[in-house]
Scaffold this motif. Structure first.
Motif, PDB file in Angstrom:
ATOM      1  N   ARG A  30       0.795  -1.225   0.000  1.00 23.35           N
ATOM      2  CA  ARG A  30       0.000   0.000   0.000  1.00 23.35           C
ATOM      3  C   ARG A  30       0.827   1.274   0.000  1.00 23.35           C
ATOM      4  NH1 ARG A  30      -1.567  -3.959   2.600  1.00 23.35           N
ATOM      5  NH2 ARG A  30      -0.776  -3.241   4.584  1.00 23.35           N
ATOM      6  N   ARG A  53       2.431   6.606   8.080  1.00 21.18           N
ATOM      7  CA  ARG A  53       1.171   6.673   7.326  1.00 21.18           C
ATOM      8  C   ARG A  53       0.562   5.283   7.180  1.00 21.18           C
ATOM      9  NH1 ARG A  53       2.711   7.610   2.319  1.00 21.18           N
ATOM     10  NH2 ARG A  53       2.093   5.591   1.571  1.00 21.18           N
ATOM     11  N   GLN A  57      -2.993   3.801   8.865  1.00 25.57           N
ATOM     12  CA  GLN A  57      -4.054   3.167   8.084  1.00 25.57           C
ATOM     13  C   GLN A  57      -4.410   1.798   8.666  1.00 25.57           C
ATOM     14  OE1 GLN A  57      -2.426   3.218   4.112  1.00 25.57           O
ATOM     15  NE2 GLN A  57      -3.005   5.352   3.780  1.00 25.57           N
ATOM     16  N   GLN A  60      -6.422   2.344  11.789  1.00 27.41           N
ATOM     17  CA  GLN A  60      -7.778   2.778  11.475  1.00 27.41           C
ATOM     18  C   GLN A  60      -8.669   1.607  11.062  1.00 27.41           C
ATOM     19  OE1 GLN A  60      -7.922   6.047   8.702  1.00 27.41           O
ATOM     20  NE2 GLN A  60     -10.135   5.921   8.471  1.00 27.41           N
ATOM     21  N   ILE A 132      -8.497  -1.671   3.305  1.00 30.07           N
ATOM     22  CA  ILE A 132      -7.187  -1.022   3.404  1.00 30.07           C
ATOM     23  C   ILE A 132      -6.744  -0.488   2.048  1.00 30.07           C
ATOM     24  CG2 ILE A 132      -5.683  -3.055   3.106  1.00 30.07           C
ATOM     25  CD1 ILE A 132      -5.158  -0.366   5.785  1.00 30.07           C
ATOM     26  N   LEU A 135      -8.667   2.720   1.419  1.00 32.98           N
ATOM     27  CA  LEU A 135      -8.113   3.809   2.227  1.00 32.98           C
ATOM     28  C   LEU A 135      -6.783   4.297   1.655  1.00 32.98           C
ATOM     29  CD1 LEU A 135      -8.257   5.628   4.730  1.00 32.98           C
ATOM     30  CD2 LEU A 135      -7.240   3.742   6.044  1.00 32.98           C
ATOM     31  N   ALA A 136      -5.927   3.366   1.242  1.00 29.36           N
ATOM     32  CA  ALA A 136      -4.630   3.745   0.668  1.00 29.36           C
ATOM     33  C   ALA A 136      -4.814   4.518  -0.631  1.00 29.36           C
ATOM     34  CB  ALA A 136      -3.777   2.503   0.439  1.00 29.36           C
ATOM     35  N   SER A 139      -5.949   7.978   0.170  1.00 32.62           N
ATOM     36  CA  SER A 139      -4.803   8.728   0.675  1.00 32.62           C
ATOM     37  C   SER A 139      -3.938   9.225  -0.479  1.00 32.62           C
ATOM     38  CB  SER A 139      -3.986   7.839   1.615  1.00 32.62           C
ATOM     39  OG  SER A 139      -2.862   8.509   2.101  1.00 32.62           O
TER      40      SER A 139
END
Length: 162
Positions: A30, A53, A57, A60, A132, A135-136, A139
């Motif tokens: 990621r 970072r 993640q 989270q 994940i 989310l990555a 980001s």
């Protein structure tokens, strides 16, 4: 011949790089594609920023997905499996490595400390991977938008100065 037996530096690499296929975010670790490419040229501070970072993640996503996990048992489990971690690895990073071990061998579930049965491992891993990666990618898009916004702002400032 060298007698240097030092362990190689830790890297987020999960051994399933998808950036070689053109992905902007690696499906394995990621990291952003440029981070994968430039990792070995990064300073310790740059690498630490990437690790932070990625760990944020994992925190989270996994802390909420594994509410019954016993972190002490998880830590003992990953140590018993000789998983190498940075000293500052987050709770989510530890949960990730335990879950990854269980995904490879679901019969580790009972001893992992994750609070899962062997049957729960695969569906949870698949949902984790979906969340994940989303989310990555978000980001990455946010970082891209910020960089683009900064560059547009600088161009407008330069145009005003002319």
């Amino acid at each position: 011949m060298s007698n240097d037996r030092r362990m190689p530096a830790l890297t987020p690499c999960a051994g399933r790089c998808s950036t070689v296929f053109g992905d902007q975010v690696c499906r394995g670790c990621r990291r952003f594609n440029h981070e994968v490419i430039q990792w070995n040229t990064y300073t310790a501070e740059q690498q630490s920023a990437v690790w932070k970072r990625l760990d944020a993640q994992l925190d989270q996503i996994l802390i909420t997905m594994l509410p019954c996990a016993d972190l002490q048992k998880v830590e003992q489990f990953i140590l018993s499996k000789r998983v190498r971690l940075l000293p500052e690895a987050s709770h989510g990073r530890k949960l990730y490595h335990a879950l990854k071990l269980c995904e490879k061998n679901r019969y580790f579930a009972e001893e992992s400390g994750l609070g899962l049965t062997a049957q729960q491992v695969q569906p949870l891993w698949q949902e984790f991977e979906r969340r994940i990666l989303a989310l990555a990618q978000a980001s990455y898009e946010l970082a891209w938008l910020r960089a683009d916004g900064i560059s547009q702002h600088l161009l407008s400032v330069l145009a005003e100065d002319e």
